[in-house]
Motif scaffolding. Sequence first.
Motif, PDB file in Angstrom:
ATOM      1  N   MET A  49      36.114  30.534 -41.235  1.00 21.20           N
ATOM      2  CA  MET A  49      36.263  30.300 -42.665  1.00 21.20           C
ATOM      3  C   MET A  49      35.570  28.976 -43.020  1.00 21.20           C
ATOM      4  SD  MET A  49      39.770  29.912 -44.936  1.00 21.20           S
ATOM      5  CE  MET A  49      40.667  30.771 -43.713  1.00 21.20           C
ATOM      6  N   PRO A  50      34.825  28.955 -44.130  1.00 19.28           N
ATOM      7  CA  PRO A  50      34.166  27.713 -44.525  1.00 19.28           C
ATOM      8  C   PRO A  50      35.172  26.626 -44.889  1.00 19.28           C
ATOM      9  CG  PRO A  50      33.448  29.569 -45.905  1.00 19.28           C
ATOM     10  CD  PRO A  50      34.554  30.052 -45.026  1.00 19.28           C
ATOM     11  N   ALA A  51      34.677  25.424 -45.025  1.00 19.94           N
ATOM     12  CA  ALA A  51      35.523  24.318 -45.489  1.00 19.94           C
ATOM     13  C   ALA A  51      36.038  24.657 -46.889  1.00 19.94           C
ATOM     14  CB  ALA A  51      34.703  23.038 -45.512  1.00 19.94           C
ATOM     15  N   ALA A  52      36.858  23.798 -47.422  1.00 18.19           N
ATOM     16  CA  ALA A  52      37.441  24.027 -48.745  1.00 18.19           C
ATOM     17  C   ALA A  52      36.364  24.138 -49.824  1.00 18.19           C
ATOM     18  CB  ALA A  52      38.392  22.891 -49.082  1.00 18.19           C
ATOM     19  N   LEU A  53      36.638  24.977 -50.812  1.00 19.81           N
ATOM     20  CA  LEU A  53      35.768  25.086 -51.977  1.00 19.81           C
ATOM     21  C   LEU A  53      35.926  23.811 -52.800  1.00 19.81           C
ATOM     22  CD1 LEU A  53      33.894  26.855 -53.765  1.00 19.81           C
ATOM     23  CD2 LEU A  53      35.973  27.636 -54.936  1.00 19.81           C
ATOM     24  N   THR A  54      34.823  23.162 -53.074  1.00 22.26           N
ATOM     25  CA  THR A  54      34.843  21.938 -53.878  1.00 22.26           C
ATOM     26  C   THR A  54      34.416  22.249 -55.304  1.00 22.26           C
ATOM     27  OG1 THR A  54      32.549  21.396 -53.394  1.00 22.26           O
ATOM     28  CG2 THR A  54      34.224  20.543 -51.859  1.00 22.26           C
ATOM     29  N   ALA A  55      34.700  21.336 -56.199  1.00 17.26           N
ATOM     30  CA  ALA A  55      34.265  21.497 -57.584  1.00 17.26           C
ATOM     31  C   ALA A  55      32.738  21.568 -57.653  1.00 17.26           C
ATOM     32  CB  ALA A  55      34.795  20.352 -58.439  1.00 17.26           C
TER      33      ALA A  55
ATOM     34  N   GLN B  85      30.708  22.777 -55.303  1.00 19.00           N
ATOM     35  CA  GLN B  85      30.281  24.094 -54.822  1.00 19.00           C
ATOM     36  C   GLN B  85      30.603  25.165 -55.849  1.00 19.00           C
ATOM     37  OE1 GLN B  85      28.407  24.807 -52.019  1.00 19.00           O
ATOM     38  NE2 GLN B  85      28.232  26.726 -53.151  1.00 19.00           N
ATOM     39  N   PHE B  86      31.745  25.053 -56.503  1.00 13.54           N
ATOM     40  CA  PHE B  86      32.133  25.980 -57.566  1.00 13.54           C
ATOM     41  C   PHE B  86      31.057  25.999 -58.651  1.00 13.54           C
ATOM     42  CE2 PHE B  86      34.222  26.211 -61.799  1.00 13.54           C
ATOM     43  CZ  PHE B  86      34.655  27.534 -61.764  1.00 13.54           C
ATOM     44  N   ARG B  87      30.660  24.820 -59.087  1.00 15.73           N
ATOM     45  CA  ARG B  87      29.635  24.713 -60.133  1.00 15.73           C
ATOM     46  C   ARG B  87      28.295  25.260 -59.631  1.00 15.73           C
ATOM     47  NH1 ARG B  87      29.029  21.323 -64.886  1.00 15.73           N
ATOM     48  NH2 ARG B  87      31.051  20.411 -64.457  1.00 15.73           N
ATOM     49  N   ALA B  88      27.959  24.988 -58.382  1.00 10.81           N
ATOM     50  CA  ALA B  88      26.700  25.493 -57.807  1.00 10.81           C
ATOM     51  C   ALA B  88      26.719  27.018 -57.721  1.00 10.81           C
ATOM     52  CB  ALA B  88      26.472  24.880 -56.428  1.00 10.81           C
ATOM     53  N   ASP B  89      27.853  27.591 -57.354  1.00 11.03           N
ATOM     54  CA  ASP B  89      27.971  29.046 -57.297  1.00 11.03           C
ATOM     55  C   ASP B  89      27.761  29.663 -58.672  1.00 11.03           C
ATOM     56  OD1 ASP B  89      28.536  28.888 -54.576  1.00 11.03           O
ATOM     57  OD2 ASP B  89      30.699  29.184 -54.831  1.00 11.03           O
ATOM     58  N   LEU B  90      28.383  29.082 -59.676  1.00  9.44           N
ATOM     59  CA  LEU B  90      28.196  29.572 -61.044  1.00  9.44           C
ATOM     60  C   LEU B  90      26.736  29.447 -61.463  1.00  9.44           C
ATOM     61  CD1 LEU B  90      31.288  27.986 -62.830  1.00  9.44           C
ATOM     62  CD2 LEU B  90      30.984  30.397 -62.202  1.00  9.44           C
TER      63      LEU B  90
ATOM     64  N   HIS C 101      39.172  26.941 -66.622  1.00  7.72           N
ATOM     65  CA  HIS C 101      40.398  27.650 -66.249  1.00  7.72           C
ATOM     66  C   HIS C 101      40.223  28.317 -64.887  1.00  7.72           C
ATOM     67  CE1 HIS C 101      41.314  27.285 -70.587  1.00  7.72           C
ATOM     68  NE2 HIS C 101      42.558  27.265 -70.153  1.00  7.72           N
ATOM     69  N   TRP C 102      39.042  28.857 -64.632  1.00  5.15           N
ATOM     70  CA  TRP C 102      38.768  29.449 -63.319  1.00  5.15           C
ATOM     71  C   TRP C 102      38.965  28.408 -62.234  1.00  5.15           C
ATOM     72  CZ3 TRP C 102      33.861  32.986 -63.062  1.00  5.15           C
ATOM     73  CH2 TRP C 102      34.022  34.072 -63.924  1.00  5.15           C
ATOM     74  N   TRP C 103      38.363  27.222 -62.440  1.00  2.00           N
ATOM     75  CA  TRP C 103      38.448  26.194 -61.404  1.00  2.00           C
ATOM     76  C   TRP C 103      39.899  25.801 -61.137  1.00  2.00           C
ATOM     77  CZ3 TRP C 103      36.967  24.568 -57.146  1.00  2.00           C
ATOM     78  CH2 TRP C 103      37.412  23.346 -56.634  1.00  2.00           C
ATOM     79  N   ARG C 104      40.671  25.649 -62.211  1.00  2.00           N
ATOM     80  CA  ARG C 104      42.083  25.279 -62.034  1.00  2.00           C
ATOM     81  C   ARG C 104      42.819  26.326 -61.192  1.00  2.00           C
ATOM     82  NH1 ARG C 104      43.080  24.192 -68.034  1.00  2.00           N
ATOM     83  NH2 ARG C 104      41.709  22.431 -68.339  1.00  2.00           N
ATOM     84  N   LEU C 105      42.596  27.604 -61.496  1.00  2.18           N
ATOM     85  CA  LEU C 105      43.243  28.666 -60.740  1.00  2.18           C
ATOM     86  C   LEU C 105      42.791  28.662 -59.283  1.00  2.18           C
ATOM     87  CD1 LEU C 105      45.042  31.224 -60.674  1.00  2.18           C
ATOM     88  CD2 LEU C 105      42.958  32.523 -61.148  1.00  2.18           C
ATOM     89  N   LEU C 106      41.493  28.573 -59.057  1.00  2.21           N
ATOM     90  CA  LEU C 106      40.980  28.562 -57.684  1.00  2.21           C
ATOM     91  C   LEU C 106      41.537  27.381 -56.897  1.00  2.21           C
ATOM     92  CD1 LEU C 106      37.283  29.504 -58.426  1.00  2.21           C
ATOM     93  CD2 LEU C 106      38.942  30.925 -57.203  1.00  2.21           C
TER      94      LEU C 106
END
Length: 85
Positions: A1-7, A9-14, A68-73
């Motif tokens: 499993m990868p390291a924790a999802l960071t803000a 990485q979240f933004r980069a994925d989007l 809101h997505w980020w908060r939930l994730l």
Amino acid sequence: MPAALTAQQFRADLAELLYQEPEEVDLDDNPVGAGLDSLRLVTLVERWQEYGIDVSFIDLAELPSFQHWWRLLDERQEEGRHDDA
């Protein structure tokens, strides 16, 4: 499993699926209004599940903004860490 999802990485994925640079992603945007369709949403859900985050298409589809997505994730990710402890 990868390291924790960071803000970051979240933004980069989007950004990747919106064809933008990460800094161009407005977290206050509505996902549909920003151009994210259901196929891309499924792609993101699968990617984020690889981080061990318990999230579904419906969980995210019901939320009005990327923020809101980020908060939930982030919450689900934290819950997952406590479950593993």
